[in-house]
Enzyme design. Sequence first.
Site, PDB file in Angstrom:
ATOM      1  N   LYS A  22       0.832  -1.211   0.000  1.00  0.00           N
ATOM      2  CA  LYS A  22       0.000   0.000   0.000  1.00  0.00           C
ATOM      3  C   LYS A  22       0.868   1.263   0.000  1.00  0.00           C
ATOM      4  O   LYS A  22       0.669   2.155  -0.825  1.00  0.00           O
ATOM      5  CB  LYS A  22      -0.904   0.001   1.232  1.00  0.00           C
ATOM      6  CG  LYS A  22      -1.525   1.339   1.534  1.00  0.00           C
ATOM      7  CD  LYS A  22      -2.207   1.321   2.899  1.00  0.00           C
ATOM      8  CE  LYS A  22      -2.540   2.698   3.404  1.00  0.00           C
ATOM      9  NZ  LYS A  22      -1.395   3.490   3.839  1.00  0.00           N
ATOM     10  N   ASN A  23       1.843   1.322   0.925  1.00  0.00           N
ATOM     11  CA  ASN A  23       2.589   2.573   1.061  1.00  0.00           C
ATOM     12  C   ASN A  23       3.538   2.850  -0.111  1.00  0.00           C
ATOM     13  O   ASN A  23       3.985   3.978  -0.280  1.00  0.00           O
ATOM     14  CB  ASN A  23       3.351   2.608   2.392  1.00  0.00           C
ATOM     15  CG  ASN A  23       2.404   2.861   3.566  1.00  0.00           C
ATOM     16  OD1 ASN A  23       1.225   3.167   3.357  1.00  0.00           O
ATOM     17  ND2 ASN A  23       2.919   2.713   4.777  1.00  0.00           N
ATOM     18  N   CYS A 116      -5.130   8.490   8.667  1.00  0.00           N
ATOM     19  CA  CYS A 116      -5.456   8.093  10.034  1.00  0.00           C
ATOM     20  C   CYS A 116      -5.096   9.194  11.034  1.00  0.00           C
ATOM     21  O   CYS A 116      -4.046   9.832  10.905  1.00  0.00           O
ATOM     22  CB  CYS A 116      -4.678   6.826  10.410  1.00  0.00           C
ATOM     23  SG  CYS A 116      -5.193   5.389   9.472  1.00  0.00           S
ATOM     24  N   ARG A 121       0.662  14.949  12.677  1.00  0.00           N
ATOM     25  CA  ARG A 121       1.121  14.674  11.311  1.00  0.00           C
ATOM     26  C   ARG A 121       1.300  15.937  10.448  1.00  0.00           C
ATOM     27  O   ARG A 121       0.674  16.071   9.383  1.00  0.00           O
ATOM     28  CB  ARG A 121       0.192  13.677  10.621  1.00  0.00           C
ATOM     29  CG  ARG A 121       0.021  12.398  11.396  1.00  0.00           C
ATOM     30  CD  ARG A 121      -0.765  11.353  10.658  1.00  0.00           C
ATOM     31  NE  ARG A 121       0.083  10.514   9.822  1.00  0.00           N
ATOM     32  CZ  ARG A 121      -0.362   9.499   9.082  1.00  0.00           C
ATOM     33  NH1 ARG A 121      -1.635   9.216   9.058  1.00  0.00           N
ATOM     34  NH2 ARG A 121       0.463   8.782   8.355  1.00  0.00           N
ATOM     35  N   ASP A 304       3.756   0.732  12.277  1.00  0.00           N
ATOM     36  CA  ASP A 304       2.533   0.158  11.692  1.00  0.00           C
ATOM     37  C   ASP A 304       2.239  -1.256  12.195  1.00  0.00           C
ATOM     38  O   ASP A 304       1.135  -1.758  11.993  1.00  0.00           O
ATOM     39  CB  ASP A 304       2.638   0.126  10.159  1.00  0.00           C
ATOM     40  CG  ASP A 304       2.459   1.503   9.551  1.00  0.00           C
ATOM     41  OD1 ASP A 304       2.130   2.431  10.287  1.00  0.00           O
ATOM     42  OD2 ASP A 304       2.662   1.639   8.333  1.00  0.00           O
ATOM     43  N   ARG A 396      -9.082   0.312   3.626  1.00  0.00           N
ATOM     44  CA  ARG A 396      -8.160   1.234   2.943  1.00  0.00           C
ATOM     45  C   ARG A 396      -6.809   0.582   2.707  1.00  0.00           C
ATOM     46  O   ARG A 396      -6.054   1.015   1.838  1.00  0.00           O
ATOM     47  CB  ARG A 396      -7.940   2.485   3.796  1.00  0.00           C
ATOM     48  CG  ARG A 396      -9.030   3.513   3.672  1.00  0.00           C
ATOM     49  CD  ARG A 396      -8.654   4.800   4.386  1.00  0.00           C
ATOM     50  NE  ARG A 396      -7.219   4.986   4.393  1.00  0.00           N
ATOM     51  CZ  ARG A 396      -6.485   5.205   5.479  1.00  0.00           C
ATOM     52  NH1 ARG A 396      -7.039   5.280   6.654  1.00  0.00           N
ATOM     53  NH2 ARG A 396      -5.184   5.356   5.396  1.00  0.00           N
TER      54      ARG A 396
HETATM   55  C1  UD1 Z   1       4.305   6.878   6.481  1.00  0.00           C
HETATM   56  C2  UD1 Z   1       3.349   5.737   6.225  1.00  0.00           C
HETATM   57  C3  UD1 Z   1       2.743   5.255   7.531  1.00  0.00           C
HETATM   58  C4  UD1 Z   1       3.845   4.933   8.550  1.00  0.00           C
HETATM   59  C5  UD1 Z   1       4.821   6.093   8.692  1.00  0.00           C
HETATM   60  C6  UD1 Z   1       6.010   5.752   9.574  1.00  0.00           C
HETATM   61  C7  UD1 Z   1       2.507   6.230   4.019  1.00  0.00           C
HETATM   62  C8  UD1 Z   1       1.377   6.695   3.192  1.00  0.00           C
HETATM   63  N1  UD1 Z   1       2.306   6.218   5.356  1.00  0.00           N
HETATM   64  O1  UD1 Z   1       3.524   7.948   7.028  1.00  0.00           O
HETATM   65  O2  UD1 Z   1       1.981   4.077   7.271  1.00  0.00           O
HETATM   66  O3  UD1 Z   1       3.237   4.714   9.819  1.00  0.00           O
HETATM   67  O4  UD1 Z   1       5.332   6.461   7.392  1.00  0.00           O
HETATM   68  O5  UD1 Z   1       6.644   4.606   9.092  1.00  0.00           O
HETATM   69  O6  UD1 Z   1       3.550   5.851   3.525  1.00  0.00           O
HETATM   70  N2  UD1 Z   1       6.698  14.601  10.583  1.00  0.00           N
HETATM   71  C9  UD1 Z   1       6.819  15.955  10.845  1.00  0.00           C
HETATM   72  N3  UD1 Z   1       6.841  16.808   9.776  1.00  0.00           N
HETATM   73  C10 UD1 Z   1       6.741  16.374   8.483  1.00  0.00           C
HETATM   74  C11 UD1 Z   1       6.624  14.996   8.238  1.00  0.00           C
HETATM   75  C12 UD1 Z   1       6.610  14.123   9.321  1.00  0.00           C
HETATM   76  O7  UD1 Z   1       6.896  16.368  11.995  1.00  0.00           O
HETATM   77  O8  UD1 Z   1       6.763  17.206   7.572  1.00  0.00           O
HETATM   78  C13 UD1 Z   1       6.645  13.649  11.726  1.00  0.00           C
HETATM   79  C14 UD1 Z   1       5.298  12.914  11.798  1.00  0.00           C
HETATM   80  O9  UD1 Z   1       4.313  13.672  12.463  1.00  0.00           O
HETATM   81  C15 UD1 Z   1       5.684  11.659  12.524  1.00  0.00           C
HETATM   82  C16 UD1 Z   1       7.118  11.376  12.010  1.00  0.00           C
HETATM   83  O10 UD1 Z   1       7.583  12.608  11.489  1.00  0.00           O
HETATM   84  O11 UD1 Z   1       5.712  11.877  13.908  1.00  0.00           O
HETATM   85  C17 UD1 Z   1       7.200  10.333  10.928  1.00  0.00           C
HETATM   86  O12 UD1 Z   1       6.297  10.656   9.895  1.00  0.00           O
HETATM   87  P1  UD1 Z   1       6.460  10.143   8.400  1.00  0.00           P
HETATM   88  O13 UD1 Z   1       7.615   9.215   8.298  1.00  0.00           O
HETATM   89  O14 UD1 Z   1       6.428  11.334   7.504  1.00  0.00           O
HETATM   90  O15 UD1 Z   1       5.132   9.317   8.206  1.00  0.00           O
HETATM   91  P2  UD1 Z   1       4.108   9.425   7.024  1.00  0.00           P
HETATM   92  O16 UD1 Z   1       4.829   9.653   5.737  1.00  0.00           O
HETATM   93  O17 UD1 Z   1       3.001  10.325   7.413  1.00  0.00           O
END
Ligand code: UD1
Length: 417
Positions: A22-23, A116, A121, A304, A396
């Site tokens: 999915k990701n 979610c 985020r 996850d 999803r």
């Molecule tokens: C992706 C995955 C999700 C997984 C996560 C961590 C997808 C669609 N989703 O989510 O399933 O749980 O990686 O492996 O691929 N952060 C910030 N600022 C930013 C971006 C991130 O503060 O601009 C923080 C987030 O709030 C979180 C951490 O960094 O606490 C990690 O987030 P991130 O790796 O970006 O996760 P996602 O891409 O949202």
Amino acid sequence: MKIIEIDGGRKLNGTIRISGAKNATVALIPAAILTDEEATICNIPEITDTNDLCDILETLKVNVKRASESMIIDPTKMENIEITEKFSKKLRASYYFMGALLGKYGKAVMYFPGGCSIGSRPIDLHLKGFEALGATVTIDKNKYTVEAKELKGANIYLDIASVGATINIMLAAVKAKGKTIIDNAAKEPEIVNVATFLNNMGAKITGAGTSTIKIEGVDYLHKCFHEVIPDRIEAGTYIIIGALCGNPLKIDNVIPEHVDALISKLEEIGVDVEVGTDYVIINSGENYKSTTIKTAVYPGFPTDLQQPFSVLLTQCNGKSKVIETIFENRFMHIPYLRDLGADVTVKNQTATIIGPTKLTATSVVATDLRAGAAMVAAALLAEGTTRITNVEHILRGYEQLVEKLTGVGAKIRIKEI
Ligand code: UD1
């Protein structure tokens, strides 16, 4: 409203084949618009996130042909239209259109993404990356306009090794002038899969899968064919279910290296696991030992899988701990696990689980995607019939969940009420 009903307490036997990740898929579909010709992607999972991204492609006038698990994406007649709030909010990964549209047209207009509710985020790191490449970002309430006359390669250090920010910056940088270096990049296998896809089109990306990714901008991206990697989180979820109810359960089409952290933990608590070249066989057992898991970026224990793994910890002897370090709000499944009979307390970012406890069926809620997976795992073990609501979250991310589990002997049905 859809609900899932599971008659638990049955042993599961047979093979479950893992679908495309999915990701990875949710990044590959937006990435495909970067081609100047057409892109074919196969092994795409049939999940609602895929459909929601196709809806966005349609509004952008991208031609999409779908046949079973493959998709041909032809963006040659596409238009750079604002992505409405309704579409942006449907899923988290809509944000990859920001990087892809910026990379292709020098402009993207869309709204804050959905997904979610497992924490605040923010997307500040994505935006800082775009700004470093020369874009200006204007935020009007929920609406984001990102534009640049010309994108120029830059050195970007990510304060957090974010999966989303790493991929989004890569998408914006592939056509920028000159060289971009992303330092403290995330190393998840999905990032490597997206980089390989872009390289298949003619991009020049090196270092994906390490913490330094280098991107040399190119002018043109050609036709390409690409395959989505197997879903390591779907695999991990079924492996955990195998440790709870497998008799035995074979999980097929897995890249074992991608589930290393999970397998190590299973071996530590005493689960009978056999790891093959592209499969894992698990037998459920008794007298599992307690342990501590701490979520971390890849190759650490994936956040996850934390929620499904917490179900397994209810069956371990003594005190186990789950320490969540990635998201602030990823224990929403715990009250429902307690309703099922688990002995769990949460303090700050740590859940303490005392086991083993017998789980008994009740009505529970899938508060988010992986919380939903945890509820399915718990319900398969619990005596009686468990009803799970809010199952849209589960659908999803898990392709043919009901069919796959039915195929190994589970009594599970989806109902419209
Ligand atoms: C992706 C995955 C999700 C997984 C996560 C961590 C997808 C669609 N989703 O989510 O399933 O749980 O990686 O492996 O691929 N952060 C910030 N600022 C930013 C971006 C991130 O503060 O601009 C923080 C987030 O709030 C979180 C951490 O960094 O606490 C990690 O987030 P991130 O790796 O970006 O996760 P996602 O891409 O949202």
